[in-house]
Design a protein around this motif. Sequence first.
Motif, PDB file in Angstrom:
ATOM      1  N   VAL A  89      27.257  14.659  23.106  1.00 54.46           N
ATOM      2  CA  VAL A  89      27.477  13.508  22.776  1.00 54.46           C
ATOM      3  C   VAL A  89      26.877  12.410  23.647  1.00 54.46           C
ATOM      4  CG1 VAL A  89      28.906  12.141  22.043  1.00 54.46           C
ATOM      5  CG2 VAL A  89      29.331  14.507  22.262  1.00 54.46           C
TER       6      VAL A  89
ATOM      7  N   ILE B 267      23.104  19.957  14.431  1.00 53.99           N
ATOM      8  CA  ILE B 267      22.974  19.528  15.683  1.00 53.99           C
ATOM      9  C   ILE B 267      24.558  20.030  16.444  1.00 53.99           C
ATOM     10  CG2 ILE B 267      22.845  17.573  16.697  1.00 53.99           C
ATOM     11  CD1 ILE B 267      21.738  18.606  19.346  1.00 53.99           C
ATOM     12  N   LYS B 268      25.039  20.908  16.875  1.00 56.33           N
ATOM     13  CA  LYS B 268      26.605  20.793  17.776  1.00 56.33           C
ATOM     14  C   LYS B 268      26.757  20.303  18.695  1.00 56.33           C
ATOM     15  CE  LYS B 268      27.847  25.113  15.241  1.00 56.33           C
ATOM     16  NZ  LYS B 268      27.351  25.854  15.186  1.00 56.33           N
ATOM     17  N   LEU B 269      27.445  19.534  19.464  1.00 57.43           N
ATOM     18  CA  LEU B 269      27.269  18.349  20.090  1.00 57.43           C
ATOM     19  C   LEU B 269      29.027  18.694  20.744  1.00 57.43           C
ATOM     20  CD1 LEU B 269      26.511  15.062  18.118  1.00 57.43           C
ATOM     21  CD2 LEU B 269      25.510  16.578  19.746  1.00 57.43           C
ATOM     22  N   VAL B 270      28.594  18.769  22.227  1.00 60.21           N
ATOM     23  CA  VAL B 270      29.763  19.003  23.004  1.00 60.21           C
ATOM     24  C   VAL B 270      29.598  17.446  24.384  1.00 60.21           C
ATOM     25  CG1 VAL B 270      29.521  21.113  23.394  1.00 60.21           C
ATOM     26  CG2 VAL B 270      28.562  19.891  24.800  1.00 60.21           C
TER      27      VAL B 270
ATOM     28  N   ASN C 194      25.663   7.095  17.064  1.00 57.27           N
ATOM     29  CA  ASN C 194      27.382   7.282  16.704  1.00 57.27           C
ATOM     30  C   ASN C 194      26.783   7.059  14.887  1.00 57.27           C
ATOM     31  OD1 ASN C 194      29.103   7.562  18.908  1.00 57.27           O
ATOM     32  ND2 ASN C 194      29.611   5.670  18.814  1.00 57.27           N
ATOM     33  N   ARG C 195      26.083   6.269  14.398  1.00 56.55           N
ATOM     34  CA  ARG C 195      26.015   6.968  13.501  1.00 56.55           C
ATOM     35  C   ARG C 195      25.107   8.503  12.721  1.00 56.55           C
ATOM     36  NH1 ARG C 195      26.204   1.384  13.829  1.00 56.55           N
ATOM     37  NH2 ARG C 195      27.019   0.064  11.588  1.00 56.55           N
TER      38      ARG C 195
ATOM     39  N   PHE D  98      24.741  10.434  13.934  1.00 57.07           N
ATOM     40  CA  PHE D  98      25.182  11.940  14.394  1.00 57.07           C
ATOM     41  C   PHE D  98      26.680  12.266  13.647  1.00 57.07           C
ATOM     42  CE2 PHE D  98      22.320  12.318  18.636  1.00 57.07           C
ATOM     43  CZ  PHE D  98      22.040  13.361  17.641  1.00 57.07           C
ATOM     44  N   ARG D  99      26.746  11.027  12.962  1.00 62.25           N
ATOM     45  CA  ARG D  99      27.915  11.397  12.264  1.00 62.25           C
ATOM     46  C   ARG D  99      28.486  12.367  11.306  1.00 62.25           C
ATOM     47  NH1 ARG D  99      28.390   5.449   9.217  1.00 62.25           N
ATOM     48  NH2 ARG D  99      26.239   5.066   8.353  1.00 62.25           N
ATOM     49  N   ALA D 100      29.026  12.662  10.643  1.00 59.92           N
ATOM     50  CA  ALA D 100      29.209  14.225   9.871  1.00 59.92           C
ATOM     51  C   ALA D 100      28.911  14.118   8.240  1.00 59.92           C
ATOM     52  CB  ALA D 100      30.688  15.439   9.663  1.00 59.92           C
TER      53      ALA D 100
ATOM     54  N   GLY E  87      21.631  25.344  12.369  1.00 62.35           N
ATOM     55  CA  GLY E  87      23.023  26.292  12.607  1.00 62.35           C
ATOM     56  C   GLY E  87      23.468  26.439  14.362  1.00 62.35           C
TER      57      GLY E  87
ATOM     58  N   ASP F  81      24.489   3.190  21.694  1.00 60.34           N
ATOM     59  CA  ASP F  81      25.528   4.190  20.951  1.00 60.34           C
ATOM     60  C   ASP F  81      26.327   3.774  20.017  1.00 60.34           C
ATOM     61  OD1 ASP F  81      26.108   4.690  23.923  1.00 60.34           O
ATOM     62  OD2 ASP F  81      27.888   3.995  24.326  1.00 60.34           O
ATOM     63  N   SER F  82      25.794   2.728  19.256  1.00 62.98           N
ATOM     64  CA  SER F  82      26.213   2.126  18.009  1.00 62.98           C
ATOM     65  C   SER F  82      25.531   2.886  17.069  1.00 62.98           C
ATOM     66  CB  SER F  82      26.378   1.018  17.986  1.00 62.98           C
ATOM     67  OG  SER F  82      26.512   0.096  16.773  1.00 62.98           O
TER      68      SER F  82
ATOM     69  N   TYR G  81      30.278  -0.462  10.612  1.00 61.31           N
ATOM     70  CA  TYR G  81      30.762   0.463  10.856  1.00 61.31           C
ATOM     71  C   TYR G  81      31.841   0.999  11.493  1.00 61.31           C
ATOM     72  CZ  TYR G  81      30.407   4.473  14.347  1.00 61.31           C
ATOM     73  OH  TYR G  81      30.372   6.302  15.034  1.00 61.31           O
TER      74      TYR G  81
ATOM     75  N   GLY H 240      34.187  18.046  16.002  1.00 64.24           N
ATOM     76  CA  GLY H 240      32.891  18.369  16.768  1.00 64.24           C
ATOM     77  C   GLY H 240      32.212  17.092  17.155  1.00 64.24           C
ATOM     78  N   PHE H 241      32.937  15.855  17.598  1.00 65.51           N
ATOM     79  CA  PHE H 241      32.533  15.078  18.319  1.00 65.51           C
ATOM     80  C   PHE H 241      31.625  14.107  16.962  1.00 65.51           C
ATOM     81  CE2 PHE H 241      33.278  17.596  21.828  1.00 65.51           C
ATOM     82  CZ  PHE H 241      33.420  16.620  22.687  1.00 65.51           C
ATOM     83  N   GLN H 242      32.068  14.631  15.811  1.00 64.66           N
ATOM     84  CA  GLN H 242      31.085  14.220  14.661  1.00 64.66           C
ATOM     85  C   GLN H 242      31.860  13.160  13.589  1.00 64.66           C
ATOM     86  OE1 GLN H 242      27.740  16.835  13.271  1.00 64.66           O
ATOM     87  NE2 GLN H 242      27.621  17.904  15.396  1.00 64.66           N
TER      88      GLN H 242
END
Lengths: 356, 291
Positions: free
Chosen positions: A178, A216-219, A351-352, A354-356, A172, A347-348, B65, B236-238
């Motif tokens: 990113v 995790i919060k990403l910037v 991206n998977r 960290f997707r929400a 949290g 990247d591929s 994807y 949030g880039f997610q």
Amino acid sequence: MTKPSGPTLPRLSRRRFLAAGASLGVGVIAAPYVASADEPTLRITGWGGKWGDIMKAEVGPAFEKEFKCKLQTDTALPFLPKLQASSRSAPIYDVLHTNSNEQWAAVEMGLVEPKIDAKLVPHLADVYPYALSDKIVGVSIFTSAIGLGMRTDKGYSGVSSWKELWDAKYNGVRGGYVIPVNSLGQAFLMMCGTLFGKGQTDLDAAYAALEKLKPIKLVDFTGAMEKMFLSGEVGLGVIHDSGIYRYDGQNQPIDFVTPSEGVLSLEQVLTITPGSKLKELANAYVNYMLSAPVQKKLAETVWYSPANKMVKLDDKYDAKLLTTPEKVSKLVQVDWKWYNAHKDDIDSRVNRIFRA
Amino acid sequence: MSLAPAIRMNGLAFFILPSALLFALFFFLPIGLMAVMSLLTGNPVVAPNVAFTTRHYARIADDPYYFEVIWTTIRIGLWTTLAALAIGYPLAHWMARIKSRAGHALLLMAVLAPMLTGIVVRTFAWMALLSDKGVINQTLQSLGLVSQPLKLMYNETGIVIGLVHIYVPFMVLTLTGVIGRIDERLEQAAENLGASPLRTFLEVTLPLSLPGILAGSLLVFALAISAYVTPILLGGFQIMTLPILIYQQISANFNIGFAAALGMVLLLVSFVLVVAYNHVLGRVSGQRDLQ
């Protein structure tokens, strides 16, 4: 009644009026360029913020005065796609200033020269070995240390290892970058391979570690991470030392942690474009940026560690920045050539992850 | 036969010429270039040995994807459109039917006011409200209503909230014009014949305002699926959408060909939507030439 005689003005036809107007317009627009036509213009890239302020106010004008030229700085990211789209024989920049990962991509595409000529840049003799190592394209003029940032008002004391970022108590309030778009995120991924696998290139170990890092919060850039720390959104997260130290003296409850496993190197790298018509001036600029007075001025303004080992910083900065061979030896450099070769796959995958 | 009448320019053409040039230079030409780039191995202007390839499209087709990203983009667009319609329709109806000129002006100002602030500023304002340490969560926690912050940001919910706030004015302004043109006597006639207000609305007002609903929805959907700033900040880039992926490919992967292919996919989604919209509009309005 007779018409008074006297000199007559030429009749102002519409054509004459338009021609005069157009000439005036062109003259007004061209005047500054005509005035400075004898001064060459060196086109460079650079950062905004405090870096941009000091470059614009002091460092840039001093270079212009010394070398009788104009500096034209592009601070609008991203730089590389613009360089990529410009002609190789007439590139949009003479000197590219960016991080090491992008410099490696640029050299792979033939957009920048791989090395700086030591004969043309005498200050290359003064830099730490990391600044010219085989992990560097061009020359690194500064570096930051990528480690952990921490809120000091939340009882998180005793953090000393990267691995503590995986502690469930930081769920949290954990922060990261990113990975596809940010050097710190990419360097951190390589560190995950080292921490939990066989080394930087152990991607399977890194992916498994990143999976366990959620939530995790990403910037996407350090300015945003700084705000996350200042607002308390993030309590422990990845950041480089300059992003914390720049709040020195402002009574902010944040601190930088140097993990025992080492800090990652975030290099500020200069390269010269092969098609530049101002090679001599470009080399002079690189040499100028490596000179001790400029290194000291910039280091003490933006909290970057100078690459020139002859620089003596004031005590406050010397205590925190990487200013001795012993401190510099803690830097872990990333093999960006290897990373860029695997970037699409990485990247591929991330991206998977960290997707929400 | 004299050619003079044939080559004589219609006066109206002079007014159309600037917009035609604008479209040709800044719409058709870039899209044509993008289509070509999506089928090349590199940039032929600066790189040698460039060849035609379908690999960028094959990459999209081969990896599920990218279908997930496309579906996420469409899903966010649909939710945004539905929410904007649900909020915008009553407001537009009110604006169209209000008798007071001052009341109409006030409502119009209320609708337009958010548009006077930039999208980035508005999105940051939503972040200040929705984040874990934001106003809403801090208030709820201080009142003891929740122990953990609600997940209002870093997900699709946050993105849809931000986008709806930005795009509701587009829906309202589109609908107001259409509802305003509906002859009120038709509604009065329905009520005189015994229809309840709800039935009058469902069987008279709603069908007649359908062109406005479709036009507003099309506009909001197109804007929502092409949005970049709000999804990236509130997600949030997610949450990966097509515009974010396209920017990532250009700015960080320097793969212009793949970015162009993704852009063509986004264009195709929009194109299919416009064709479907014209088809539906033609059917409901009886204008066969639109189909």
